[in-house]
Design a protein around this motif. Structure first.
Motif, PDB file in Angstrom:
ATOM      1  N   PRO B 206       4.702   2.807 -13.784  1.00 52.53           N
ATOM      2  CA  PRO B 206       5.732   2.282 -14.676  1.00 52.53           C
ATOM      3  C   PRO B 206       5.844   0.754 -14.645  1.00 52.53           C
ATOM      4  O   PRO B 206       6.366   0.158 -15.575  1.00 52.53           O
ATOM      5  CB  PRO B 206       7.026   2.922 -14.156  1.00 52.53           C
ATOM      6  N   SER B 207       5.368   0.135 -13.570  1.00 55.59           N
ATOM      7  CA  SER B 207       5.423  -1.328 -13.518  1.00 55.59           C
ATOM      8  C   SER B 207       4.182  -1.828 -12.792  1.00 55.59           C
ATOM      9  O   SER B 207       3.555  -1.084 -12.026  1.00 55.59           O
ATOM     10  CB  SER B 207       6.705  -1.793 -12.829  1.00 55.59           C
ATOM     11  N   PRO B 208       3.775  -3.043 -13.026  1.00 52.51           N
ATOM     12  CA  PRO B 208       2.440  -3.490 -12.582  1.00 52.51           C
ATOM     13  C   PRO B 208       2.359  -3.748 -11.081  1.00 52.51           C
ATOM     14  O   PRO B 208       2.371  -4.898 -10.638  1.00 52.51           O
ATOM     15  CB  PRO B 208       2.219  -4.764 -13.397  1.00 52.51           C
ATOM     16  N   PHE B 209       2.282  -2.686 -10.301  1.00 52.58           N
ATOM     17  CA  PHE B 209       2.200  -2.860  -8.851  1.00 52.58           C
ATOM     18  C   PHE B 209       1.139  -1.951  -8.215  1.00 52.58           C
ATOM     19  O   PHE B 209       1.202  -1.675  -7.023  1.00 52.58           O
ATOM     20  CB  PHE B 209       3.562  -2.597  -8.210  1.00 52.58           C
ATOM     21  N   LEU B 210       0.176  -1.471  -8.998  1.00 53.53           N
ATOM     22  CA  LEU B 210      -0.860  -0.599  -8.435  1.00 53.53           C
ATOM     23  C   LEU B 210      -1.739  -1.409  -7.477  1.00 53.53           C
ATOM     24  O   LEU B 210      -2.210  -2.487  -7.834  1.00 53.53           O
ATOM     25  CB  LEU B 210      -1.701  -0.013  -9.568  1.00 53.53           C
ATOM     26  N   GLN B 211      -1.914  -0.901  -6.253  1.00 52.41           N
ATOM     27  CA  GLN B 211      -2.751  -1.609  -5.282  1.00 52.41           C
ATOM     28  C   GLN B 211      -3.773  -0.646  -4.684  1.00 52.41           C
ATOM     29  O   GLN B 211      -3.646   0.569  -4.806  1.00 52.41           O
ATOM     30  CB  GLN B 211      -1.881  -2.201  -4.168  1.00 52.41           C
ATOM     31  N   VAL B 212      -4.758  -1.235  -4.041  1.00 52.76           N
ATOM     32  CA  VAL B 212      -5.818  -0.418  -3.454  1.00 52.76           C
ATOM     33  C   VAL B 212      -6.208  -1.042  -2.109  1.00 52.76           C
ATOM     34  O   VAL B 212      -6.101  -2.257  -1.936  1.00 52.76           O
ATOM     35  CB  VAL B 212      -7.023  -0.306  -4.415  1.00 52.76           C
ATOM     36  N   ALA B 213      -6.620  -0.197  -1.157  1.00 54.95           N
ATOM     37  CA  ALA B 213      -7.104  -0.687   0.134  1.00 54.95           C
ATOM     38  C   ALA B 213      -8.186   0.247   0.639  1.00 54.95           C
ATOM     39  O   ALA B 213      -8.234   1.421   0.259  1.00 54.95           O
ATOM     40  CB  ALA B 213      -5.954  -0.765   1.137  1.00 54.95           C
ATOM     41  N   ILE B 214      -9.063  -0.286   1.485  1.00 53.72           N
ATOM     42  CA  ILE B 214     -10.122   0.536   2.081  1.00 53.72           C
ATOM     43  C   ILE B 214      -9.734   0.819   3.517  1.00 53.72           C
ATOM     44  O   ILE B 214      -9.554  -0.090   4.334  1.00 53.72           O
ATOM     45  CB  ILE B 214     -11.493  -0.187   2.023  1.00 53.72           C
ATOM     46  N   HIS B 215      -9.555   2.096   3.814  1.00 56.60           N
ATOM     47  CA  HIS B 215      -9.099   2.506   5.141  1.00 56.60           C
ATOM     48  C   HIS B 215     -10.292   2.597   6.083  1.00 56.60           C
ATOM     49  O   HIS B 215     -11.428   2.778   5.644  1.00 56.60           O
ATOM     50  CB  HIS B 215      -8.398   3.869   5.018  1.00 56.60           C
ATOM     51  N   ALA B 216     -10.002   2.484   7.368  1.00 59.08           N
ATOM     52  CA  ALA B 216     -11.075   2.580   8.353  1.00 59.08           C
ATOM     53  C   ALA B 216     -11.746   3.947   8.347  1.00 59.08           C
ATOM     54  O   ALA B 216     -12.880   4.096   8.803  1.00 59.08           O
ATOM     55  CB  ALA B 216     -10.510   2.285   9.746  1.00 59.08           C
ATOM     56  N   ASP B 217     -11.036   4.964   7.819  1.00 55.22           N
ATOM     57  CA  ASP B 217     -11.652   6.292   7.762  1.00 55.22           C
ATOM     58  C   ASP B 217     -12.651   6.423   6.622  1.00 55.22           C
ATOM     59  O   ASP B 217     -13.196   7.505   6.402  1.00 55.22           O
ATOM     60  CB  ASP B 217     -10.574   7.374   7.657  1.00 55.22           C
ATOM     61  N   GLY B 218     -12.875   5.328   5.900  1.00 51.78           N
ATOM     62  CA  GLY B 218     -13.893   5.351   4.861  1.00 51.78           C
ATOM     63  C   GLY B 218     -13.387   5.794   3.511  1.00 51.78           C
ATOM     64  O   GLY B 218     -14.159   5.903   2.559  1.00 51.78           O
ATOM     65  N   LEU B 219     -12.106   6.072   3.417  1.00 51.64           N
ATOM     66  CA  LEU B 219     -11.552   6.471   2.121  1.00 51.64           C
ATOM     67  C   LEU B 219     -10.737   5.322   1.527  1.00 51.64           C
ATOM     68  O   LEU B 219     -10.250   4.442   2.237  1.00 51.64           O
ATOM     69  CB  LEU B 219     -10.651   7.701   2.298  1.00 51.64           C
ATOM     70  N   LEU B 220     -10.567   5.398   0.211  1.00 48.49           N
ATOM     71  CA  LEU B 220      -9.678   4.444  -0.454  1.00 48.49           C
ATOM     72  C   LEU B 220      -8.249   4.931  -0.323  1.00 48.49           C
ATOM     73  O   LEU B 220      -7.994   6.129  -0.258  1.00 48.49           O
ATOM     74  CB  LEU B 220     -10.017   4.373  -1.947  1.00 48.49           C
ATOM     75  N   ARG B 221      -7.300   3.997  -0.296  1.00 47.13           N
ATOM     76  CA  ARG B 221      -5.892   4.357  -0.405  1.00 47.13           C
ATOM     77  C   ARG B 221      -5.310   3.604  -1.604  1.00 47.13           C
ATOM     78  O   ARG B 221      -5.570   2.404  -1.792  1.00 47.13           O
ATOM     79  CB  ARG B 221      -5.130   3.963   0.854  1.00 47.13           C
ATOM     80  N   VAL B 222      -4.556   4.333  -2.394  1.00 50.69           N
ATOM     81  CA  VAL B 222      -3.940   3.752  -3.589  1.00 50.69           C
ATOM     82  C   VAL B 222      -2.460   4.144  -3.581  1.00 50.69           C
ATOM     83  O   VAL B 222      -2.129   5.293  -3.262  1.00 50.69           O
ATOM     84  CB  VAL B 222      -4.603   4.285  -4.880  1.00 50.69           C
ATOM     85  N   ASN B 223      -1.584   3.196  -3.900  1.00 51.63           N
ATOM     86  CA  ASN B 223      -0.158   3.543  -4.001  1.00 51.63           C
ATOM     87  C   ASN B 223       0.122   4.053  -5.406  1.00 51.63           C
ATOM     88  O   ASN B 223       0.176   3.286  -6.361  1.00 51.63           O
ATOM     89  CB  ASN B 223       0.730   2.351  -3.650  1.00 51.63           C
ATOM     90  N   ASN B 224       0.260   5.374  -5.551  1.00 54.88           N
ATOM     91  CA  ASN B 224       0.574   5.941  -6.862  1.00 54.88           C
ATOM     92  C   ASN B 224       2.086   5.812  -7.040  1.00 54.88           C
ATOM     93  O   ASN B 224       2.863   6.731  -6.781  1.00 54.88           O
ATOM     94  CB  ASN B 224       0.116   7.402  -6.911  1.00 54.88           C
ATOM     95  N   ILE B 225       2.521   4.646  -7.532  1.00 59.41           N
ATOM     96  CA  ILE B 225       3.928   4.259  -7.406  1.00 59.41           C
ATOM     97  C   ILE B 225       4.864   5.169  -8.187  1.00 59.41           C
ATOM     98  O   ILE B 225       5.959   5.448  -7.750  1.00 59.41           O
ATOM     99  CB  ILE B 225       4.123   2.777  -7.804  1.00 59.41           C
ATOM    100  N   GLY B 226       4.436   5.662  -9.334  1.00 64.15           N
ATOM    101  CA  GLY B 226       5.298   6.534 -10.129  1.00 64.15           C
ATOM    102  C   GLY B 226       5.523   7.880  -9.462  1.00 64.15           C
ATOM    103  O   GLY B 226       6.490   8.557  -9.742  1.00 64.15           O
ATOM    104  N   ARG B 227       4.584   8.287  -8.576  1.00 67.74           N
ATOM    105  CA  ARG B 227       4.765   9.532  -7.825  1.00 67.74           C
ATOM    106  C   ARG B 227       5.298   9.264  -6.428  1.00 67.74           C
ATOM    107  O   ARG B 227       5.442  10.191  -5.626  1.00 67.74           O
ATOM    108  CB  ARG B 227       3.445  10.292  -7.741  1.00 67.74           C
ATOM    109  N   HIS B 228       5.524   8.015  -6.102  1.00 68.37           N
ATOM    110  CA  HIS B 228       6.080   7.615  -4.806  1.00 68.37           C
ATOM    111  C   HIS B 228       5.205   8.094  -3.663  1.00 68.37           C
ATOM    112  O   HIS B 228       5.677   8.563  -2.646  1.00 68.37           O
ATOM    113  CB  HIS B 228       7.512   8.150  -4.638  1.00 68.37           C
TER     114      HIS B 228
END
Lengths: 446, 344, 192
Positions: B206-228
């Motif tokens: 809903p607002s421009p705050f989507l972020q992404v990070a690479i975790h040490a476990d080899g997976l991506l993490r994304v904050n799906n902000i609208g789903r909290h």
């Protein structure tokens, strides 16, 4: 006019587009729907159509013309009564007291001193038309066009005579109210004449308790004191009074020569009927001249004293301006912090000011300067009004007939039917009983 | 009307003047008492419709596990994101600039951009990636511009960047997708679009705050902000799981869209940043709430007024983590950077 | 214009008459000059009051200070700016028991916001203006946590167009101002 409004539309659209382009960058797009959902559009219901506003002016002009005709031609009280009922319905209960000429001097003052506000044509018309009519025919507006007047007139049951000192003393208030209204409009504080109109809440059937109570009180008082607001408060009435004093034609009780029969003596419920100069030896002239001389000397003294007093009171007067009030609240808050509740208007205003205290403080200082000037002018006006009233009171009466005071007369046409000559003119039986029919009872009499 | 008085003699004049003086005095007293009355009335006025979250702005002190080491104010305003580079150099994107500070907050360098950046990432070799709305600008560690990558879509609004050993991921709030680039800027794929075969639920932004990070476990993490929630994806786009629950309570996320920012501690735990109720919290590697770094009461300007009294869309916080596990909080309203370390 | 009243008043001009005539001519001249000045910068359509959403502080005065029984100020929805959030902080109370439309979960004191399902996980929020009292509570909720798509506007089909707006003079944000009647709304701009 049509062309102007068309261009206005275009300009507005252009502004909207430009604004949209400038702001759009900050905004974030809505979701992309898969279900074929169509996004509704924010509605913008328009205000009152422009042609209806011109209709108001047309109705005003027509009512004024009809009122003048009724007063001077058929000299018909019944006609004035029905006209005032129409005005009460149209300008009062249909237009809800807005637009009305009473507040218009404020728009004029505000428009003259604030270039960003151009006074709408309709408001100029509402301000000027009744005044022009008054300059030629007297207060025809008050007679049958003003809804406030009509409402009070409707409630008039048993008029009593207001003692002269009260009549003259309270009669100064409209000039002061006018001055205050213009001063507050000129400083951009607000439109106090509209704010404290006691009848508009009645037209709307809603409003603050204080104003509704004031309106009802005026009507209750108005059962016995004819049109108290018109006589002792109405600022536009003050302007009309000045205009009527020099009007080209005047309302007279008798259509012919006055026979001094005194039958009309008590026919005016508003105390506007003046008796002629007493017959016999006039008062000694030297004494009167001395009084007049003193008063002429007193006039500039009053004006200067008024100006100084007004200037001294300017800090108090300035507090009515929201910006000055906020600056003072802020100053108090700096010295004695008060914790206001969550999101109370004060807390929010202080928070807003805290973002840019300098701007508000500067604006408040500038406003205080304007108020010093405005209240000094108002004080001088006060002095002038009082001084001129004293001078007028000391002038010699030159009337030879029973006549309405041209300034005070509302041209309600009540007194006409008390005059035997008028009754003869209309072929009515001449009343021979003394005293003549009371004014209220005669409201609907021919 | 007959004249009311015959002669105005001296006594009468004095009388008149004294009376008017008394009247004026009375008027003055009257108006001042009126002012006093209105003043006291002001202080008791209320707002029956206040939106009162003051209770939620207080944090149980027992939950707070961090303390402040230092703080400084960025010389440039309109700050948006924070990223910690090699040598614990603190990078902040602020309007048209990236400001670089040493860990004590001394300005070390500044990089000029062609426009305002919304996102920032620093590679282990010091290469700086700045995400502007519709492109990525790449700078070497000295601040020399190396490349400019255009965003793949017209609707793009890049708000998050993550850089790995061979990959760069760009979170696109406008297109609601994570773009996968190689280090040369070649588009390799897209992650997180609604896709049943990959179990991907799709991003609600809903607002421009989507972020992404690479975790040490080899997976991506994304904050799906609208789903909290914080969601996990493989580089290929396979949805692997999510954590986070909707609540105003301290252990969840509230508002339309939270957490608006997050960072990864060296041991794989999460640091989250929120807006509305500005707070920074720690979650363990499976998303269980652990502790609070700083609660809403630590950011009074941010909690009270967003960015100004009317612009909450640009309020909130962002977080970064350095090699020693210290947390850097960027306050988007006050442009302050706070450095937090675990309580002894 | 009617004729003068017939009366025996046609005397040679007296001093008073002369004074009156002079004053009348002066008054007419003054009035003419005044209207002339005003006409040179006059507008045809005039002005209406409106709230600048960028200055509104959601203080609640709009609900309590309008001269109308039910305020002419209403919350409006800028749909294009709305996130269609499942957890709409303009719709739900700060701490709802559950995310249902039960009145105790709603923020709006008059339940004037209608929540309709669009598609997972999106919901549309619209205002029932017959219920909305313009208190601005939802505006604050939306602004503080969300996108700020709710905002307050004077609805001109309800506004009585007072010469002096009773809310304007108590507005802590000085958000009320006169706007040209041709473009009587100050909408939050639409995302494209």
């Amino acid at each position: 006019m049509r062309r102007i409004s068309k261009f206005g539309w275009l300009g507005g659209l252009l502004l909207l587009l430009l604004g949209g382009v400038a702001r759009a960058q900050l905004l974030f797009p809505p979701p992309e729907f898969e279900s074929g959902y169509r996004m509704p559009v924010t509605t913008t219901p328009p205000g009152r159509a422009l042609w209806l506003q011109y209709l108001d002016v047309g109705v005003l002009a027509a009512c004024l013309a009809v009122a003048v005709w009724l007063i001077y031609r058929p000299r018909s009280r019944r006609g004035i009564f029905w006209l005032s009922l129409f005005s009460l319905a149209y300008f009062g209960f249909y237009r809800k007291g807005c637009i009305c000429p009473i507040g218009s001097p404020q728009n004029i003052a505000y428009g003259l001193l604030h270039p960003s506000y151009s006074v709408p044509v309709t408001v100029v018309a509402f301000f000027a038309l009744p005044l022009i009519v008054a300059l030629f025919f007297g207060r025809a507006f008050c007679a049958g066009v003003c809804p406030q007047g009509a409402l009070q007139d409707f409630f008039l049951i048993k008029p009593i005579k207001v003692p002269a000192f009260l009549e003259h003393g309270l009669g100064l208030i409209p000039y002061l109210f006018l001055g205050a209204g213009i001063a507050y409009a000129a400083t951009g504080t607000g439109f106090v004449i509209c704010r404290y109109d006691p009848f508009v809440p009645i037209f709307r059937l809603s409003g603050s308790f204080f104003l509704l109570a004031a309106g009802v009180s005026f009507l209750l008082i108005g059962m016995f004191v004819g049109r108290p607001y018109c006589r002792f408060l109405c600022p536009y009435g003050a302007l009309l009074k000045l205009g009527s004093l020099v009007s080209r034609w005047r309302v007279r009780v008798t259509p012919e020569t006055c026979t001094q029969c005194r039958l009309c003596e008590h026919s005016c419920p508003f105390g506007a009927l003046r008796e002629p100069a007493p017959p016999g030896a006039p008062a000694p002239i030297p004494g009167e001249r001395r009084t007049l001389g003193w008063l002429l000397v007193l006039l500039p003294v009053l004006i200067i004293a008024g100006a100084l007093a007004g200037r001294a009171l300017s800090p108090v007067a300035a507090r009515l301006h929201p910006t000055v009030a906020l600056a003072e609240l802020y100053a108090r808050q700096q010295q004695h912090p008060v914790v206001y509740g969550v999101m109370t208007p004060e807390a929010l205003a202080l928070a807003r000011m805290a973002e840019q205290p300098g701007t508000v403080l500067e604006a408040a200082a500038d406003l205080r300067g304007r108020f010093r000037l405005a209240t000094a002018i108002f004080g001088a006006w006060f002095g002038l009004v009082v001084g001129i009233k004293l001078i007028l009171l000391s002038l010699r009466v030159s009337r030879t007939d029973f006549e309405p005071d041209p300034g005070a007369c509302f041209a309600c046409a009540r007194c006409f039917s008390s005059c035997p000559s008028e009754r003869v003119r209309r072929g009515l039986p001449v009343v021979t009983v003394q005293p003549p029919v009371p004014a209220a009872a005669s409201a609907l009499a021919k | 009307m007959k004249p009311e008085f015959k002669l105005l003699d001296r006594r009468e004049f004095v009388n008149f003047v004294s009376r008017s003086a008394a009247l004026l005095g009375l008027a003055k007293v009257g108006s001042e008492s009126a002012t006093a009355a209105t003043t006291s009335a002001e202080q008791t006025s209320t707002n029956a419709f206040a939106y009162d979250v003051s209770r939620l702005q207080k944090t149980d002190p027992k939950l707070i596990a961090y303390e402040e080491v230092t703080r400084w104010r960025s010389p440039r305003t309109s700050v948006r994101q924070i990223a910690i580079g090699p040598g614990d150099q603190v990078h902040v994107c602020a309007g048209h600039y990236i400001s670089v500070f040493n860990p004590q907050g001394q300005p070390a360098a500044e990089v000029a951009l062609t426009g305002p950046a919304d996102s920032l990432a620093v590679a282990s070799d010091g290469t700086i990636y700045a995400g502007l709305r519709d492109h990525v600008e790449v700078f070497d560690a000295k601040g020399q511009r190396q490349a400019v990558w255009a965003a793949p879509d017209r609707k793009s609004w890049l708000t998050g960047l993550a850089v790995g050993k061979q990959d760069v991921f760009a979170a696109d709030s406008g297109k609601r997708v994570i773009w996968h680039f190689d280090l040369a800027g070649k588009l390799l794929g897209r992650v997180g679009e609604k896709n049943a075969s990959q179990n991907a639920p799709g991003f609600i932004v809903p607002s421009p705050f989507l972020q992404v990070a690479i975790h040490a476990d080899g997976l991506l993490r994304v904050n799906n902000i609208g789903r909290h929630q914080v969601e996990a994806y493989t580089f290929a786009g396979e949805f692997e799981g999510a954590w986070g629950r909707i609540t105003t309570a301290i252990d969840g996320f509230c508002g339309c869209c939270n957490p608006i920012g997050f960072a990864l501690l060296p041991d794989g735990r999460f640091v989250t940043a929120e807006k509305g109720l500005p707070r920074v919290k720690i979650y363990n590697h499976v998303g269980e709430f652990e502790s609070v770094v700083a609660g809403a009461e630590s950011f009074p300007e941010n909690a009270r007024a967003c960015n100004g009294l009317n612009d909450c869309a640009h309020g909130g916080l962002d977080v970064g983590v350095d090699g020693q596990g210290r947390i850097y909080i960027l306050d988007l309203v006050t442009s302050e950077v706070r450095v937090m370390k675990p309580r002894a | 214009m009617p004729n003068p009243p017939k009366s025996g008043q046609v005397n040679p001009v007296s001093r008073r008459q002369f004074f009156r005539n002079g004053a009348r001519v002066a008054a007419m001249t003054g009035l003419g000059a005044l209207t002339g000045v005003l006409a040179t910068r006059g507008t045809a359509a005039g002005w209406v009051w409106q709230i600048d959403p960028a200055k509104c502080l959601r203080c609640g005065n709009c609900a309590t200070h309008c001269v109308l029984e039910q305020s002419a100020v209403k919350c409006v929805q800028a749909y294009a700016q709305c996130g269609y959030c499942q957890l709409c902080t303009g719709f739900f109370a700060p701490e709802p028991n559950e995310l249902t439309t039960a009145a105790e979960n709603q923020l709006c004191p008059t339940s004037a916001i209608q929540r309709t399902f669009v598609e997972d996980p999106y919901y549309q929020y619209s205002i029932d203006e017959n219920l909305c009292i313009g208190c601005g509570k939802c505006v604050e909720g939306c602004l503080r946590f969300g996108n700020g798509s709710f905002f307050l506007q004077i609805r001109h089909d309800r506004c009585l167009h007072c010469n002096e707006c009773a809310i304007a003079r108590v507005c802590p944000g000085e958000a009320f101002r006169r706007v040209p009647a041709q473009s009587p709304y100050l909408l939050k701009s639409v995302a494209k």
